[in-house]
Design an enzyme around this catalytic site. Structure first.
Site, PDB file in Angstrom:
ATOM      1  CG  ASP A 139      -1.459   1.692   1.385  1.00 21.45           C
ATOM      2  OD1 ASP A 139      -1.126   2.073   0.671  1.00 21.45           O
ATOM      3  OD2 ASP A 139      -2.488   1.527   2.423  1.00 21.45           O
ATOM      4  CE  LYS A 176      -1.572   7.461  -3.160  1.00 23.69           C
ATOM      5  NZ  LYS A 176      -2.367   6.340  -2.328  1.00 23.69           N
ATOM      6  CD  GLU A 229      -5.256   3.459  -2.445  1.00 32.22           C
ATOM      7  OE1 GLU A 229      -5.885   4.493  -2.400  1.00 32.22           O
ATOM      8  OE2 GLU A 229      -3.830   4.718  -2.477  1.00 32.22           O
ATOM      9  CG  ASP A 237      -9.127   5.615   2.022  1.00 33.82           C
ATOM     10  OD1 ASP A 237      -8.835   5.801   2.778  1.00 33.82           O
ATOM     11  OD2 ASP A 237      -8.362   5.104   1.058  1.00 33.82           O
TER      12      ASP A 237
HETATM   13  P1  ADP Z   1      -2.869   6.840   4.156  1.00 34.68           P
HETATM   14  O1  ADP Z   1      -3.353   6.272   2.830  1.00 34.68           O
HETATM   15  O2  ADP Z   1      -3.473   8.662   3.856  1.00 34.68           O
HETATM   16  O3  ADP Z   1      -1.719   6.713   3.890  1.00 34.68           O
HETATM   17  P2  ADP Z   1      -3.606   6.723   6.241  1.00 34.68           P
HETATM   18  O4  ADP Z   1      -4.338   6.104   6.783  1.00 34.68           O
HETATM   19  O5  ADP Z   1      -2.429   5.886   7.195  1.00 34.68           O
HETATM   20  O6  ADP Z   1      -2.826   7.107   5.815  1.00 34.68           O
HETATM   21  O7  ADP Z   1      -4.149   7.462   7.577  1.00 34.68           O
HETATM   22  C1  ADP Z   1      -3.070   8.369   8.002  1.00 34.68           C
HETATM   23  C2  ADP Z   1      -3.782   9.603   9.283  1.00 34.68           C
HETATM   24  O8  ADP Z   1      -4.540   9.078   9.915  1.00 34.68           O
HETATM   25  C3  ADP Z   1      -3.430  10.342   9.821  1.00 34.68           C
HETATM   26  O9  ADP Z   1      -3.976  11.635   9.457  1.00 34.68           O
HETATM   27  C4  ADP Z   1      -3.371  10.154  11.408  1.00 34.68           C
HETATM   28  O10 ADP Z   1      -3.123  10.674  12.027  1.00 34.68           O
HETATM   29  C5  ADP Z   1      -4.701   9.436  11.463  1.00 34.68           C
HETATM   30  N1  ADP Z   1      -4.703   8.333  12.133  1.00 34.68           N
HETATM   31  C6  ADP Z   1      -3.954   7.284  13.109  1.00 34.68           C
HETATM   32  N2  ADP Z   1      -4.371   6.541  13.996  1.00 34.68           N
HETATM   33  C7  ADP Z   1      -5.595   7.427  14.210  1.00 34.68           C
HETATM   34  C8  ADP Z   1      -6.212   7.252  15.359  1.00 34.68           C
HETATM   35  N3  ADP Z   1      -6.071   6.269  16.315  1.00 34.68           N
HETATM   36  N4  ADP Z   1      -6.940   8.254  15.587  1.00 34.68           N
HETATM   37  C9  ADP Z   1      -7.344   9.440  14.399  1.00 34.68           C
HETATM   38  N5  ADP Z   1      -6.756   9.575  13.583  1.00 34.68           N
HETATM   39  C10 ADP Z   1      -5.176   8.498  13.102  1.00 34.68           C
HETATM   40 MG    MG Z   2      -4.565   4.809   2.368  1.00 30.37          MG
END
Ligand code: ADP
Ligand code: MG
Length: 591
Positions: free
Chosen positions: A11, A73, A157, A180
């Protein structure tokens, strides 16, 4: 099945990336040396040429923002009609293209996998947003190749997420929404199951909306609440990091105190944040996703009630407020059975596992889906390997000739659950020759062997001559169309009563034929020796057997009962026969 070279599932996220592999049948996400599975999608290019990726690069951002590449990205793909995004760094000045920047993240993920697996890997499945066009998908593929990976497949995704949630087993035409909300982007996708694969009906979203926006808003709020001044980039970076930490903590707890010692000279920052404070700050941002969800539904020509499931993806959907808003938008509780920030990665791993053969479809579970056997005398199914036997397996039985002077035994190999041979499927047939002899004199061993690939080999051995006849069934005995298996089993249940009656009838019928023949012969031999009323009783019993045999309705129980009565009626006759035989033997001896 051996898996020669593993295929990684990746991912490649805007904020975070994940890598995993199927290990011994289980999809797993791999952790780096620090035990972290999520790798921040950040790369720091130091002036001396040193490249750092992940959490270490994120730490560099506060100190060296122009040389730290994040959200690369976004430079590969943006939604049609959206304005170009301007990062704080100049990628060109760093001598890198967007694909090269992504390649550096992919190289790092490859290295994590190689050290965790202690083997080299060269193949991968990479996910991209559903709205990525061909050029953007190709760009991602090129990034993989620059990292030394052959990209076996690019997967959307939401499709990967649906796979992780186990929704690939959904029925035809079922529809789901994939909500998402990640670090910097929001995507909503409506999928429909068609011909066993997900079709993306509609996508919508905002590439400038995510958890980062909540962090910034919360950081501002915290600073105002502290009444301390802030002017440096470092202070700002500390604040943002603290805000994100507080936000995450507040997904599980009702309150959290942000502590930043020596924030401004000797002054410490200490601010207590309630979950309700965060909710008030995040509400307007999260509210913005509602419009996109409506839009996607509209584009798909659906209303929320048409959906069979709503799944949550992206770290930000861990926030209780987000779950609440989603529930409100779709009028149903979202599915939260998976880790939202790992679902896309897990789905990529599952897809990679299916491609490499390390994960087989459930349909191909290594058991026989239906019974295997041969046809025996009277057209009955004789099961040799019952259904649900694990393969490889081997089983056999001994058979004999049912008729005197039979020249060969025809073995019909059958698959199915029905009692009568004709209702099952014929997989093949072999003729086993043997020297003619009286009934029951031949001995033919029939052995079925299914190897690990599901190939059935039938071996027939004439035990008198020790000659083998072998038949290999080329079609897999295991890999049978799901629907056909279900139909066969359903029929076997539906017809269980009729089938069983028919089996008992056939067996009783064979017995009747034998009995009648024996009685006729005996009556002839013992003519005049048996009292008239006894003969009459036997004849009545015999004609009753014939009547039941000829009846249109196959009444197996009645035939068995008639056989029994005939057997009883001939008791005296049998005794006489034995006596006569002994007398004859005695006479022969005396003469
Ligand atoms: P992406 O798909 O954009 O790469 P992710 O799915 O990994 O990102 O999401 C990252 C986001 O999720 C960040 O903004 C992070 O702060 C938030 N995040 C991760 N864990 C938590 C949580 N327990 N509560 C709220 N937000 C969270
Ligand atoms: Mg993502």
């Amino acid at each position: 099945m051996a898996t020669a070279s593993p295929i990684l599932g990746i991912d490649l996220g805007t904020t975070n990336s994940l890598v995993g592999v199927v290990d011994s049948g289980f999809p797993i996400l791999l952790a780096d040396a620090d035990g972290a599975r999520l790798t921040p999608s950040a790369v720091h290019y130091a002036a001396d040429g040193c490249v750092t990726v992940g959490a270490a690069a994120v730490r560099q951002r506060a100190i060296d923002p122009t040389r730290t590449v994040t959200s690369v990205k976004r430079l590969i793909g943006r939604r049609a009609g959206e304005a170009e995004w301007k990062p704080a760094y100049d990628l060109k000045a760093l001598g890198k293209s967007p694909a090269e920047g992504s390649a550096d993240i992919l190289k790092h993920l490859k290295a994590i996998a190689e050290s965790a697996l202690e083997t080299e890997v060269s193949r991968a499945v990479i996910t991209v947003p559903a709205y990525f066009n061909d050029a953007q998908r190709n760009e991602t593929k090129r990034a993989g190749e620059l990292a030394g990976l052959t990209v076996e497949r690019i997967v959307s995704e939401p499709t990967a997420a649906a796979l992780a949630y186990g929704l690939d087993k959904l029925e035809e035409n079922k529809k789901i929404a994939v909500y998402d909300l990640g670090g910097g982007t929001f995507d909503i996708s409506i999928l429909e199951m068609r011909d066993g694969v997900f079709q993306v009906l509609a996508t919508a979203g905002d590439t400038q909306l995510g958890g980062d926006d909540i962090d910034r808003a919360l950081a501002d709020w915290i600073l105002r609440a502290s009444a301390l001044p802030s002017d440096s980039a470092i202070q700002h970076a500390r604040l943002i990091a603290a805000a994100e930490e507080a936000k995450k903590k507040l997904s599980a707890e009702a309150e959290f105190t942000v502590e930043l010692p020596f924030f401004q000279d000797t002054a410490n920052l200490s601010v207590r944040v309630q979950r309700s404070d965060l909710d008030a700050i995040a509400q307007p941002l999260i509210e913005r996703t509602r419009l996109h969800c409506r839009r996607a539904l509209l584009d798909a020509g659906l209303s929320a009630a048409d959906l069979d499931d709503v799944i949550l993806v992206g770290g930000s959907t861990r926030m209780p407020l987000v779950r609440q808003v989603v529930q409100d938008i779709f009028g149903r509780e979202p599915n939260v059975s998976q880790n939202p920030d790992e679902a896309v990665g897990l789905g990529a791993v599952i897809q990679a596992g299916i491609l490499s053969g390390a994960l087989r479809n459930v349909v191909l579970l290594d058991v026989t889906p239906l019974s295997l056997g041969i046809e025996t005398f009277g057209g009955l199914m004789n099961i040799i390997i019952p259904r649900n036997s694990t393969i490889p397996c081997r089983a056999g039985e001994m058979f004999t000739n049912a008729v005197a002077n039979q020249q060969e035994m025809l073995i019909r190999v059958l698959q199915g659950e029905r009692e009568l041979a004709k209702d099952n499927w014929e997989l093949g047939r072999i003729a086993v020759p043997f020297p003619p002899g009286p009934k029951g004199s031949a001995r033919v061993g029939v052995q079925f062997a299914i190897d690990a690939n599901g190939i059935l080999q039938v071996l027939a051995r004439d035990t008198a001559t020790n000659t083998d006849t072998i038949l290999e069934i080329q079609n897999s005995a295991v890999d049978v169309d799901d629907e056909k298996v279900e139909k066969m089993i359903a029929e076997s249940v539906d017809f269980a009563f009729e089938d069983m009656n028919e089996r008992i009838w056939t067996e009783a019928h064979l017995k009747s034929e034998e009995l009648l023949k024996a009685v006729d012969e005996a009556l002839e031999q013992c003519a005049g020796l048996v009292p008239e009323d006894e003969v009459e009783k036997i004849k009545v019993a015999a004609s009753e057997v014939r009547n039941v045999m000829q009846a249109e309705l196959h009444d197996a129980r009645a035939l068995k009962a008639a056989n029994q009565l005939l057997d009883d009626a001939t008791q005296q006759l049998a005794v006489l026969l034995v006596e006569r035989a002994m007398e004859a033997a005695l006479e022969r001896k005396l003469s």
